[in-house]
Enzyme design. Structure first.
Site, mmCIF file in Angstrom:
data_model
loop_
_atom_site.group_PDB
_atom_site.id
_atom_site.type_symbol
_atom_site.label_atom_id
_atom_site.label_comp_id
_atom_site.label_asym_id
_atom_site.label_seq_id
_atom_site.Cartn_x
_atom_site.Cartn_y
_atom_site.Cartn_z
ATOM 1 N N ASP A 81 0.872 -1.270 0.086
ATOM 2 C CA ASP A 81 -0.106 0.195 0.166
ATOM 3 C C ASP A 81 1.023 1.309 -0.053
ATOM 4 O O ASP A 81 1.959 1.297 0.772
ATOM 5 C CB ASP A 81 -0.728 -0.013 1.421
ATOM 6 C CG ASP A 81 -2.002 0.974 1.267
ATOM 7 O OD1 ASP A 81 -2.350 1.276 0.074
ATOM 8 O OD2 ASP A 81 -2.507 1.421 2.240
ATOM 9 N N HIS A 207 -9.611 5.396 -1.126
ATOM 10 C CA HIS A 207 -8.474 5.569 -0.103
ATOM 11 C C HIS A 207 -9.300 6.473 0.955
ATOM 12 O O HIS A 207 -10.120 6.995 0.850
ATOM 13 C CB HIS A 207 -7.264 6.271 -0.496
ATOM 14 C CG HIS A 207 -6.494 5.156 -1.239
ATOM 15 N ND1 HIS A 207 -5.241 4.748 -0.564
ATOM 16 C CD2 HIS A 207 -6.461 4.660 -2.370
ATOM 17 C CE1 HIS A 207 -4.865 3.902 -1.352
ATOM 18 N NE2 HIS A 207 -5.482 3.936 -2.444
HETATM 19 O O1 G3H Z 1 -4.268 3.343 1.986
HETATM 20 C C1 G3H Z 1 -5.117 3.020 2.699
HETATM 21 C C2 G3H Z 1 -6.250 3.426 3.390
HETATM 22 O O2 G3H Z 1 -6.380 4.634 2.511
HETATM 23 C C3 G3H Z 1 -6.569 3.704 4.562
HETATM 24 O O3 G3H Z 1 -7.120 4.779 5.156
HETATM 25 O O4 G3H Z 1 -6.580 4.861 7.465
HETATM 26 O O5 G3H Z 1 -8.462 6.474 6.557
HETATM 27 O O6 G3H Z 1 -8.773 4.043 6.540
HETATM 28 P P1 G3H Z 1 -7.556 5.145 6.472
HETATM 29 ZN ZN ZN Z 2 -4.294 5.304 1.194
#
Ligand code: G3H
Ligand code: ZN
Length: 284
Positions: A81, A207
């Site tokens: 990620d 995201h």
């Molecule tokens: O790439 C990971 C996500 O975009 C997580 O975002 O921590 O706001 O759920 P979040």
């Molecule tokens: Zn993210």
């Protein structure tokens, strides 16, 4: 089952259902996410950020996810990620990650295209699918004006050019979400999302999927989102599980009991989220 690519799990036209993608950091997270998905009978994408990989080690995360996946019958993808460090990204591919995200969103457009293209060539040569970001998803530290906020959102025509020139499999557009908990009510640009979805032919990712209402999540799916990333909500579930357990059992010193409480709390959260990612009116 052997791991599959994220591309194989996603469709550009979601039929009232998005695939959940969860950020993991350790064995308990991996088991919570994969066993919850198995219980629900839905595919799932397990993601590890660069900082999670620096904490746990690429090989450990890869083996944990591969081992859990072998014990279930649902398809699972393992994805890096927000990759920025190309050496780490290559290490992920070498250790059997089936998908990588290259995040060149902080770069000028041409540089984002160039680095993304380079990663696509490398990853595709290994049968690994690629997600990339265009525009800027906000961070919890961001405190910017409305004009600046809009300037960070993805331009639909530029998204078309980005997908065509890079050859990516999955696109993460910026439509107004942010990572972490929201300070106020998040303002998502649904018309922009719908326009992007109508113009590009790859699946779209949301995201910053934590801390959003079920109505907002469903509207993103109706507007064309196929993958929803959830990180922060899972972190809170894990840590709150530990806090609650230790409040009730202040003398406990057996780590297995503490970590089991964390895993159970995380599993409950993943089950809840996976349920929310299917819109009932679609017959899901
Ligand atoms: O790439 C990971 C996500 O975009 C997580 O975002 O921590 O706001 O759920 P979040
Ligand atoms: Zn993210």
């Amino acid at each position: 089952m052997a791991l599959v690519t994220a591309k194989e799990l996603l469709t550009p036209k979601p039929q009232g259902r998005a695939v959940g993608a969860f950020n993991v950091h350790n064995m308990e997270d991996v088991q919570a996410v994969i066993f919850a998905a198995e219980e629900m009978g839905t595919p799932v994408i397990v993601m590890a950020s660069e900082s999670a990989l620096k904490y746990a080690g690429v090989a450990f995360i890869a083996r944990l996810v591969q081992t859990a996946a072998e014990q279930v019958s649902i398809p699972i993808a393992l994805q890096l990620d927000h990759g920025q460090d190309l050496d780490l990204l290559k290490a992920c591919i070498d250790h059997g990650f089936t998908s990588v995200m290259i995040d060149g969103s902080r770069l000028p457009f041409e540089e984002n295209v160039a680095v993304t293209r380079e990663v696509v060539e490398l990853a595709h040569a290994h049968g690994v699918s690629v997600e990339a970001e265009l525009g800027r998803v906000g961070g919890k530290e961001d405190d910017i004006s409305v004009a600046a906020h809009e300037a960070f959102l993805t331009d639909p025509d530029q998204a078309v050019e980005f997908v065509e020139r890079t050859g990516i499999d999955v696109l993460a557009p910026a439509i107004g979400t942010a990572h972490g908990l929201y300070k106020g009510i998040p303002k998502l640009d649904f018309p922009r999302l719908k326009e992007i979805a109508s113009k590009v032919d790859v699946p779209l990712v949301l995201h910053g999927g934590s801390d959003l209402s079920v109505e907002v999540l469903h509207e993103t799916i109706r507007s064309g989102i196929s993958k929803i990333n959830i990180g922060t909500d899972l972190k809170y579930a894990t840590t709150n599980g530990i806090k609650a357990y230790l409040e009730e059992n202040p003398a406990e010193f057996e780590p297995r009991k503490v970590f089991a409480a964390a895993r159970e709390s995380a599993r409950t959260l993943v089950l809840e989220k996976l349920r929310l990612l299917s819109i009932p009116e679609h017959g899901n």
